[in-house]
Write a protein that holds these residues in place. Structure first.
Motif: not given
Length: 124
Positions: A19-22, A113-115, A26-33
């Motif tokens: 939800t946060r990444s979508s 990894k993401h949090t 908020n669509i950063t390269s990290r969230f794209q990964d």
């Protein structure tokens, strides 16, 4: 990972992370990964490309696991090119979440990894 409380917590944390990444801002390269990792896992895809503007996901889905080794360069792997349309990225990614033990362990790694938080510490 068989603990139902842990399973529920992992899936809730993954849904929150999706939800946060979508959201568009908020669509950063990290969230794209993150998004690509979820899709690779769910569809067994060798390559994933997400077009956030046109709401398209293009990927090469591996047809025969026995011939695919992600640690080596694979010259001949049977794949099927796929082009999917999604209406809402968050809902689409959440529909890709599975509850099997192998997937839950994978998600726990993504959460860490993401949090930067260990899921075992979150559950306590």
């Amino acid at each position: 990972m068989g603990d139902s409380r842990l399973t529920t917590r992992i899936l809730m944390e993954m849904e929150n992370l999706i939800t946060r990444s979508s959201t568009r801002e908020n669509i950063t390269s990290r969230f794209q990964d993150l998004h690509k990792s979820i899709l690779r896992k769910h569809y067994n895809a060798a390559d994933v490309d997400i077009d956030y503007v046109n709401h398209r996901i293009k990927m090469d889905v591996v047809l025969d696991d026995r011939q695919y080794d992600p640690k080596t360069i694979n010259m001949v792997v049977p794949t099927m090119p796929t082009n999917l349309f999604y209406k809402d990225l968050g809902s689409f990614l959440k529909s890709c979440l599975a509850k099997d033990i192998k997937s839950l362990a994978f998600y726990a790694g993504l959460i860490k990894k993401h949090t930067n938080e260990d899921i075992s510490m979150i559950v306590l």
